[in-house]
Design a protein around this motif. Structure first.
Motif, PDB file in Angstrom:
ATOM      1  N   TYR A  26     -17.488 114.965  14.223  1.00  0.00           N
ATOM      2  CA  TYR A  26     -17.258 113.279  13.705  1.00  0.00           C
ATOM      3  C   TYR A  26     -19.013 113.036  12.987  1.00  0.00           C
ATOM      4  O   TYR A  26     -19.662 113.893  13.897  1.00  0.00           O
ATOM      5  CB  TYR A  26     -17.434 113.589  15.411  1.00  0.00           C
ATOM      6  N   ALA A  27     -18.718 111.420  13.004  1.00  0.00           N
ATOM      7  CA  ALA A  27     -19.860 111.842  12.278  1.00  0.00           C
ATOM      8  C   ALA A  27     -19.714 109.432  12.723  1.00  0.00           C
ATOM      9  O   ALA A  27     -18.608 109.196  12.790  1.00  0.00           O
ATOM     10  CB  ALA A  27     -20.560 111.533  11.172  1.00  0.00           C
ATOM     11  N   TYR A  28     -21.336 108.746  13.310  1.00  0.00           N
ATOM     12  CA  TYR A  28     -21.029 107.616  13.290  1.00  0.00           C
ATOM     13  C   TYR A  28     -21.737 107.406  12.477  1.00  0.00           C
ATOM     14  O   TYR A  28     -23.128 107.871  12.381  1.00  0.00           O
ATOM     15  CB  TYR A  28     -21.175 107.449  14.539  1.00  0.00           C
ATOM     16  N   ALA A  29     -21.169 106.138  11.509  1.00  0.00           N
ATOM     17  CA  ALA A  29     -22.077 105.517  10.521  1.00  0.00           C
ATOM     18  C   ALA A  29     -21.353 103.909  10.619  1.00  0.00           C
ATOM     19  O   ALA A  29     -20.981 103.630  11.155  1.00  0.00           O
ATOM     20  CB  ALA A  29     -21.623 106.086   9.350  1.00  0.00           C
ATOM     21  N   CYS A  30     -22.252 103.324   9.652  1.00  0.00           N
ATOM     22  CA  CYS A  30     -21.461 102.052   8.794  1.00  0.00           C
ATOM     23  C   CYS A  30     -20.696 101.572   7.916  1.00  0.00           C
ATOM     24  O   CYS A  30     -21.577 102.766   6.826  1.00  0.00           O
ATOM     25  CB  CYS A  30     -22.876 101.029   9.332  1.00  0.00           C
ATOM     26  N   GLY A  31     -20.146 101.629   8.218  1.00  0.00           N
ATOM     27  CA  GLY A  31     -18.139 101.588   7.190  1.00  0.00           C
ATOM     28  C   GLY A  31     -18.789  99.876   6.449  1.00  0.00           C
ATOM     29  O   GLY A  31     -19.718  98.992   6.466  1.00  0.00           O
TER      30      GLY A  31
END
Length: 554
Positions: free
Chosen positions: A454-459
């Protein structure tokens, strides 16, 4: 392959009086879009202390009032400092005890002079202090020499990312050039990131080595310069070091003899020791190294064809690429250095690429446990340098609804370890899953340098001119979930693991959101379900910030 529903949930608060309604297919292909409309909510956790009022501005720095209401993300912070307790809607997990610090440019004008690029602003440090379900917030300007000089003289005094002080005469210009090469005229405006060292010190950073400043995570005070005790010198380093419980790693670009020094600093010291050196395979200068990844055994040194450019540095006016130049003829490369020996174990040509931020890297092994290759993931902009031009403040502030955000993806490098001359670069998942926008990633820090899911980002929820969603990337499944609040601009999505967690996504995701109409709030999402569990409104909107770190409560 597991699939994720494409149903949109318009109300994600489990404590809301409203019921789930208005489910619809997300406009982002194949993704799970979680949006939030205004609904009646039940406040279940309220700070006991009365909110302090906003004091008179210590320094008037706001831009046009109408723009401030519409575009708070790109508007200078309203005052130098503020602190107080916030009202929490929802419920913050009781285990979340500590401080989330976020650093970034927050002041874009000096007197009547207005900066032109997002990266030029003077640093504003924001702290979210979590304690047993309650939340206090504070922000302060970092007291760099560049900021203090500008405040005292009411003019720009140091070279920022794309700004150069105005010269009264030719001799002043010559003196500035001399100071440029000595480093004296370079800014110490530490507006990019903030890290907690293994020994407990908290340091704000930018790409100039002199721009390393120690701060107090409790009251956000500027304490002192962070000065290295070694003799390696240099003017610039990677804005994003890799910090673990055992070490501090960074890259030092060599602009004279094109290459990179890989250095390590142990806890409780200020001394950098060289692990090894990488010579550039392209030229005529090293590529921009805003960040870099590592695995358990290796440091990966990217050599991007967006390279430092001395000619651009000497110009008084900013060029389209500022202090860089795009050299596609010099190609792109990825180098793999052994952390133990400093030897280069692989050096491959890869397709042209542009990235600010690497996400993570790990080693691939065969059935007998032998390392066969390295995977390195990044937020990649399809080798398109227009992303820098897109970050001009004029472009960000003047958006009129058209879809102008350059495409981005989770770019995955595969670097073979069999002596091959070339590596691969491809999308780790369909970019439509996250709206073809991707930046500002974080992961569970326990998986740094290891295989991860998992990764958490701004899309992106298009049309837009800037990433406007918080996105959970499912790398194994090739899927994504996207949180979206219309008209809002969330900053870096930062993952904090629950103490004692056994699952990679057991924790929370924290973001600070610059909302429409001049407002803003702190946001907490469940890292596993990606459902919003709490938010706390700020007394006034804060400008967009860049990078942060977590300081556990001692």
């Amino acid at each position: 392959m597991a699939s994720i529903s494409s149903i949109s949930i318009t109300n994600t608060f489990p404590f809301s009086k409203a019921v789930f309604a208005d489910t619809r297919v997300s406009p982002i292909f194949g993704s799970h879009m979680v949006s939030r409309k205004k609904t009646e909510t039940m406040i279940v956790n309220v700070a006991t202390n009365k909110l302090p009022g906003i004091s008179p501005l210590e320094k008037e720095v706001s831009d046009d009032d109408d723009d401030h209401k519409k575009l708070v993300a790109w508007t200078s912070v309203r005052q130098e400092r503020w602190e107080g307790e916030l009202v929490v809607e929802g419920e913050i997990p009781k285990w979340l005890n500590g401080t989330y610090l976020r650093n970034g440019p927050g002041l874009w004008n000096v007197g009547d002079y207005k900066f032109r690029h997002l990266f030029d602003g003077y640093a504003t440090l924001v702290g979210l202090h979590f304690n047993n379900g309650q939340l206090k917030m504070g922000h302060r300007q970092i007291e760099s020499e560049a900021y203090k000089a500008a405040k005292n003289s009411n003019k720009l005094c140091y070279r920022e990312f794309s700004e150069v002080p105005k010269h009264d005469n030719f001799l002043a210009y010559i003196g500035d050039i001399a100071n440029l090469f000595s480093g004296a005229s370079l800014t110490d405006n530490a507006n990019t990131g903030v890290v907690k060292l293994a020994d407990g010190r908290v340091v704000c950073l930018t790409e100039t080595i002199k721009g390393s400043i120690v701060v107090n995570p409790d009251n956000l005070d500027t304490l002192e310069k962070f000065e290295y005790s070694d003799s390696w010198g240099g003017l610039i380093h990677s804005a994003h070091p890799i910090v673990t419980d055992n070490e501090f790693l960074t890259l030092l670009p060599d602009l004279i003899n094109p290459g990179y020094m890989v250095v390590r600093m142990e806890p409780e010291t200020n001394e950098r020791k060289v692990i090894g050196r990488v010579d550039c395979r392209g030229g005529p200068s090293p590529g921009w190294v805003h960040s870099f990844p590592m695995t358990e055994h290796y440091v990966i040194v990217p050599e991007m064809p967006l390279r430092y450019c001395a000619q651009n540095l000497l110009k008084a006016e900013p060029t389209p690429l500022y202090k860089f130049r795009w050299y596609p003829e010099s190609k792109g490369f990825m180098h793999v250095m052994c952390k133990a020996s400093g030897k280069i174990v692989a050096s491959v040509e890869v397709p042209l690429f542009v990235t600010f931020h690497f996400i993570n890297a790990y080693e691939e092994t065969d059935e007998e446990g032998r390392i066969t290759g390295v995977i390195a993931d990044c937020c990649e902009h399809y080798a398109d340098t227009t992303i820098l031009e897109n970050l001009r403040l004029q472009n960000l502030r003047s958006w009129s609804g058209e879809d102008v955000l350059p495409d981005a993806r989770v770019g995955r490098f595969r670097i073979p370890m069999d002596g091959s001359e070339k590596g691969e670069l491809f999308a780790a998942l369909n970019p439509d899953e996250h709206g073809r926008g991707m930046d500002m990633c974080s992961i569970n820090p326990s998986f740094l340098g290891k295989p991860y899911r998992y990764a958490y980002a701004c899309g992106a929820q298009r049309p837009c001119n800037f990433p406007n969603t918080i996105t959970k990337i499912y790398l194994v499944d090739g899927k994504a979930k996207n949180w979206y609040d219309e008209g809002a601009v969330p900053s870096e999505s930062f993952f904090v693991a629950r103490p004692g967690a056994t699952e990679e996504d057991d924790g929370v995701v924290i973001s600070m959101v610059s909302d429409k109409n001049g407002e803003g709030y702190a946001l907490i999402l469940d890292g596993s379900t990606f459902i919003e569990i709490a938010r706390a409104k700020f007394t006034y909107g804060l400008p967009y910030g860049l990078h942060g770190c977590w300081v556990p409560k001692s």
